[in-house]
Structures are given as structure tokens and as C-alpha cells.
Design a protein around this motif. Structure first.
Motif, mmCIF file in Angstrom:
data_model
loop_
_atom_site.group_PDB
_atom_site.id
_atom_site.type_symbol
_atom_site.label_atom_id
_atom_site.label_comp_id
_atom_site.label_asym_id
_atom_site.label_seq_id
_atom_site.Cartn_x
_atom_site.Cartn_y
_atom_site.Cartn_z
ATOM 1 N N VAL A 107 0.714 -0.798 0.000
ATOM 2 C CA VAL A 107 0.154 0.138 0.117
ATOM 3 C C VAL A 107 1.232 0.999 -0.201
ATOM 4 C CG1 VAL A 107 -1.518 1.038 1.191
ATOM 5 C CG2 VAL A 107 -1.794 -1.033 0.780
ATOM 6 N N ILE A 108 0.770 2.341 -0.871
ATOM 7 C CA ILE A 108 0.931 4.030 -0.997
ATOM 8 C C ILE A 108 0.290 4.153 -0.550
ATOM 9 C CG2 ILE A 108 1.384 5.457 -2.481
ATOM 10 C CD1 ILE A 108 2.942 3.933 -4.435
ATOM 11 N N PHE A 109 0.617 4.878 0.647
ATOM 12 C CA PHE A 109 -0.345 5.560 1.240
ATOM 13 C C PHE A 109 0.046 7.851 1.516
ATOM 14 C CE2 PHE A 109 -1.842 8.408 5.167
ATOM 15 C CZ PHE A 109 -3.534 8.284 5.613
ATOM 16 N N MET A 110 -1.811 7.939 1.111
ATOM 17 C CA MET A 110 -1.233 9.645 0.618
ATOM 18 C C MET A 110 -1.881 10.658 1.196
ATOM 19 S SD MET A 110 -1.094 8.747 -3.171
ATOM 20 C CE MET A 110 -0.130 10.240 -3.914
ATOM 21 N N GLY A 111 -1.205 11.042 2.531
ATOM 22 C CA GLY A 111 -2.493 12.144 3.197
ATOM 23 C C GLY A 111 -1.088 12.958 3.590
ATOM 24 N N THR A 112 -1.995 14.004 4.577
ATOM 25 C CA THR A 112 -1.060 15.377 5.296
ATOM 26 C C THR A 112 -1.923 15.819 6.733
ATOM 27 O OG1 THR A 112 -0.460 15.645 3.113
ATOM 28 C CG2 THR A 112 -0.843 17.713 4.607
ATOM 29 N N PRO A 113 -3.008 15.670 7.125
ATOM 30 C CA PRO A 113 -2.920 16.316 8.434
ATOM 31 C C PRO A 113 -3.292 15.525 8.947
ATOM 32 C CG PRO A 113 -5.294 16.509 6.526
ATOM 33 C CD PRO A 113 -4.198 15.874 5.987
ATOM 34 N N GLU A 114 -3.634 15.907 10.388
ATOM 35 C CA GLU A 114 -3.764 14.764 11.807
ATOM 36 C C GLU A 114 -4.672 13.769 11.606
ATOM 37 O OE1 GLU A 114 -2.976 13.524 15.179
ATOM 38 O OE2 GLU A 114 -1.585 14.679 14.213
ATOM 39 N N PHE A 115 -5.774 14.575 10.525
ATOM 40 C CA PHE A 115 -7.171 13.925 10.805
ATOM 41 C C PHE A 115 -6.256 11.995 9.642
ATOM 42 C CE2 PHE A 115 -10.603 12.208 7.247
ATOM 43 C CZ PHE A 115 -11.683 12.364 8.007
ATOM 44 N N SER A 116 -5.798 11.719 9.274
ATOM 45 C CA SER A 116 -5.174 11.125 7.750
ATOM 46 C C SER A 116 -3.649 10.118 8.814
ATOM 47 C CB SER A 116 -3.842 11.272 7.070
ATOM 48 O OG SER A 116 -4.869 12.659 6.039
ATOM 49 N N VAL A 117 -4.139 10.676 10.341
ATOM 50 C CA VAL A 117 -3.018 10.132 10.801
ATOM 51 C C VAL A 117 -3.582 8.289 11.404
ATOM 52 C CG1 VAL A 117 -1.905 9.544 12.976
ATOM 53 C CG2 VAL A 117 -1.384 12.442 11.357
ATOM 54 N N PRO A 118 -4.800 8.868 11.794
ATOM 55 C CA PRO A 118 -4.853 7.592 12.260
ATOM 56 C C PRO A 118 -5.089 6.121 11.239
ATOM 57 C CG PRO A 118 -6.162 8.621 13.392
ATOM 58 C CD PRO A 118 -5.017 9.517 11.796
ATOM 59 N N THR A 119 -5.978 6.635 10.184
ATOM 60 C CA THR A 119 -5.423 6.150 8.742
ATOM 61 C C THR A 119 -4.916 4.968 8.731
ATOM 62 O OG1 THR A 119 -7.649 6.841 8.499
ATOM 63 C CG2 THR A 119 -6.791 5.433 6.451
ATOM 64 N N LEU A 120 -3.347 5.466 8.451
ATOM 65 C CA LEU A 120 -2.319 5.111 8.403
ATOM 66 C C LEU A 120 -1.616 4.294 9.404
ATOM 67 C CD1 LEU A 120 1.246 4.970 6.924
ATOM 68 C CD2 LEU A 120 1.636 7.217 8.204
ATOM 69 N N ARG A 121 -2.007 4.472 10.688
ATOM 70 C CA ARG A 121 -1.834 3.885 11.609
ATOM 71 C C ARG A 121 -2.152 2.205 11.661
ATOM 72 N NH1 ARG A 121 -3.190 6.768 16.303
ATOM 73 N NH2 ARG A 121 -0.961 8.153 15.488
ATOM 74 N N ALA A 122 -3.768 2.703 11.860
ATOM 75 C CA ALA A 122 -4.259 1.557 10.841
ATOM 76 C C ALA A 122 -3.919 0.744 9.989
ATOM 77 C CB ALA A 122 -5.903 1.900 11.247
ATOM 78 N N ILE A 123 -3.158 0.936 8.629
ATOM 79 C CA ILE A 123 -2.919 -0.145 8.074
ATOM 80 C C ILE A 123 -1.856 -0.500 7.924
ATOM 81 C CG2 ILE A 123 -2.405 0.632 5.312
ATOM 82 C CD1 ILE A 123 -3.782 2.836 4.675
ATOM 83 N N THR A 124 -1.142 -0.397 8.645
ATOM 84 C CA THR A 124 0.472 -1.161 10.109
ATOM 85 C C THR A 124 0.230 -1.084 10.714
ATOM 86 O OG1 THR A 124 0.632 0.974 10.897
ATOM 87 C CG2 THR A 124 1.276 0.812 8.649
ATOM 88 N N GLU A 125 -1.430 -1.626 11.086
ATOM 89 C CA GLU A 125 -1.244 -2.492 12.587
ATOM 90 C C GLU A 125 -1.882 -3.939 11.939
ATOM 91 O OE1 GLU A 125 -3.379 -0.148 14.895
ATOM 92 O OE2 GLU A 125 -1.586 0.940 16.197
ATOM 93 N N ALA A 126 -2.894 -3.005 10.930
ATOM 94 C CA ALA A 126 -3.020 -4.684 10.238
ATOM 95 C C ALA A 126 -2.591 -5.837 8.944
ATOM 96 C CB ALA A 126 -4.831 -4.097 9.014
#
Length: 317
Positions: A5-24
Motif C-alpha cells: 500500500v502506498i499511503f497519501m495524506g497530510t493532516p492529523e485527520f490522516s494519521v489514524p488511517t496510516l496507523r491502522a493500515i500498518t497495524e493490520a
């Protein structure tokens, strides 16, 4: 089998999604985010985005192109050989060669019930418009602005006094879980898409500073929605006299006044009706619940009134 997965995001709003993807358990070989921006009081210090800080904490390569239109950047994107790209509040348009590079395409986590509120500021615009519900959607990205087919939806009720900040925090956690579920379905070839409706399209244009001053001649419900839709950032504001001089106040929370009719003229617009910061609007009134003085911290109305003599008969302008 985990996805690449390439992840593309910038603000704090994106952080939980990046974290959840790696934790999955998915592999994230690269994160794309906006370049560090000038910040600090003098605007001289370059500050990395919240996503850059999180990616570095996770040990993931960070890429910060100013554009994805060049052939070199597109070739670098293709070279990652990703299964899918996940985009959550990235801030750059993805040209067609980028959209088509991942094997399974690009998915976007968008904070509205599409086709309502396509565009940059769906959370704020939904509240400012008085919407009673919104949600997170996972959609396949196309060249158009948030026009792609939708795979998953999670609806949320917008409470009558909920601010954009409150809704932001709920949606970012909802979005993280929704993206992880979408990736699980994608792994199993079970993610299906539905074309967006042709009717009901609205656009959530970026908030402009010219919109932030409160217009007290508007009905109370509209003033209330304006205040909560812009809280905490950039913040609705108004001016009143404090200590013999006009001072700007950021208005962070409000509520429709209790016991006062919403459809009647209660006095001059902007007039303060009592010692609880109840303010007359074009029709009806609101009560200010939380405010912030210039250079100060957010304060509950009663705390603010201890240090600022504001009385019935005074006025907000």
C-alpha cells in the motif's frame, strides 16, 4: 496475503488511517505527503506534516513532491509497484498516470455522503449548512473531483451543538476502521463499487477568511451553524467593547438560546440580551458557550465573563 500500500495524506485527520493500515499487517513501502511548511510565529521554521512525523516514527520512506505531474515523479510512483494507493486528505491532484499505476487502483477516504459535499472542506460545509448527518466513504478515485464509484459508507449523526472539530475527530477514527475493512475486502476480491447518484451534487469549497466574521443579521440557527462549522479552525469571530476598546473574539461554541423564540425579532442584531452572553440575531438568539480572546486560550463563557465586563445592552459587531 497483505497488500502493498502506498499511503497519501497530510493532516492529523490522516494519521489514524496510516496507523491502522500498518497495524493490520499491510506493507507500506512509501508515504506521500505535502512538503514541510513554514510555521512558528515568524513563519521561518519548516514544519513537517503530521503524516510525515507519523511515517518517520514508523520507519516508512517519506516522499514530499510539490506536484505529481512530472514524468520523473510518476515513474518513481510506478516503481514502488504497489497493489493499491490509499488517499486521505492528501492535498494534491492525482493525474491519470498516477491513478492507473497501482494494480488495484487508488482508493480515497472522503468525509461526506457523496455526492453531497465533494471537495476540500466537507466537514465544515456540512455543519455550516445545518446537515443532520454525514459520514465517511471509501471510493475509487477518478480524474474528476470526488466523482468515483463508492464501495463503503459509514454514516454519523451531526449533533445540534457539534463543532467541526468534534466531527473531525469522530470521522477520522471511523475512516481508519473503514479503510482497513475495505483493504480486507480488496484482499479477498470482495470489494464492490456503486456509481454515485447524478442528483444531489454539492461542492465543499475551501473555507475563505472572508467568511469567518459573524453576520448577526442572519437567523439564529444560521449563526449557530456558522460558529460551530468554523470551530476550532479558522474560527468565526466578532468584535465587542472590552475595557473601553474594541476587541476581536473568536467564537468557538454556541447553542440556540433556551426559552426564547427562534422566529422572532428579539432586539438589535448583535445586541447582548443578558449576563450569560445571549446574543440577538436577525431572528432568535444564540448563547455563546466558549470564546477566545486574541492571544489567549479558549475559555468557557462564565470564565471569560469573570475577566471581561460585558453586560446586557452592549453589542457584538
Amino acid at each position: 496475503m497483505p497488500l502493498r500500500v502506498i499511503f497519501m495524506g497530510t493532516p492529523e485527520f490522516s494519521v489514524p488511517t496510516l496507523r491502522a493500515i500498518t497495524e493490520a499487517g499491510h506493507v507500506v513501502p512509501a508515504v506521500y505527503t505535502q512538503p514541510p511548511r513554514a510555521a512558528g510565529r515568524r513563519g521561518l521554521e519548516l514544519t513537517p506534516s503530521p503524516i510525515q512525523r507519523e511515517a518517520e516514527r514508523l520507519g516508512i520512506e517519506v516522499r514530499t513532491p510539490v506536484s505529481l505531474k512530472g514524468e520523473a515523479e510518476q515513474a518513481a510512483f510506478r516503481a514502488v509497484e504497489a497493489d493499491v494507493a490509499i488517499v486521505v486528505a492528501y492535498g494534491l491532484l492525482l493525474p491519470k498516470p498516477v491513478l492507473g499505476a497501482p494494480r488495484l487502483g487508488c482508493l480515497n477516504g472522503h468525509a461526506s455522503l457523496l455526492p453531497r459535499w465533494r471537495g476540500a472542506a466537507p466537514i465544515q460545509r456540512a455543519i455550516m449548512a445545518g446537515d443532520s448527518e454525514t459520514g465517511m466513504m471509501v471510493m475509487r478515485m477518478e480524474e474528476g473531483l470526488d466523482t468515483g464509484p463508492v464501495a463503503m459508507v459509514e454514516k454519523l449523526v451531526i449533533g445540534p451543538d457539534m463543532t467541526a472539530g468534534d466531527l473531525h475527530d469522530r470521522l477520522m477514527e471511523t475512516g481508519a476502521a473503514l479503510i482497513v475493512e475495505a483493504l480486507a475486502r480488496l484482499e479477498n476480491d470482495a470489494l464492490t463499487f456503486t456509481t454515485q447518484a447524478m442528483s444531489g451534487v454539492t461542492y465543499a469549497r475551501k473555507i475563505d477568511k472572508s467568511e469567518t466574521r459573524v453576520d448577526w443579521t442572519r437567523p439564529a440557527a444560521e449563526v449557530h451553524n456558522h460558529i460551530r462549522g468554523l470551530s476550532p479552525f479558522p474560527g468565526a469571530w466578532s468584535e465587542t467593547e472590552i475595557g473601553g476598546r474594541m476587541e476581536r473574539l473568536k467564537l468557538l461554541r454556541s447553542t440556540l438560546s433556551e426559552g426564547l423564540p427562534l422566529s422572532e425579532d428579539l432586539g438589535e442584531s448583535g445586541g447582548i440580551l443578558d449576563d450569560r452572553l445571549t446574543v440577538a440575531c436577525g431572528v432568535g438568539a444564540i448563547r455563546l458557550v466558549e470564546v477566545q480572546r486574541a492571544g489567549g486560550k479558549p475559555a468557557a463563557a462564565r470564565e471569560f465573563l469573570r475577566g471581561a465586563k460585558i453586560e446586557k445592552g452592549m453589542k457584538f459587531k
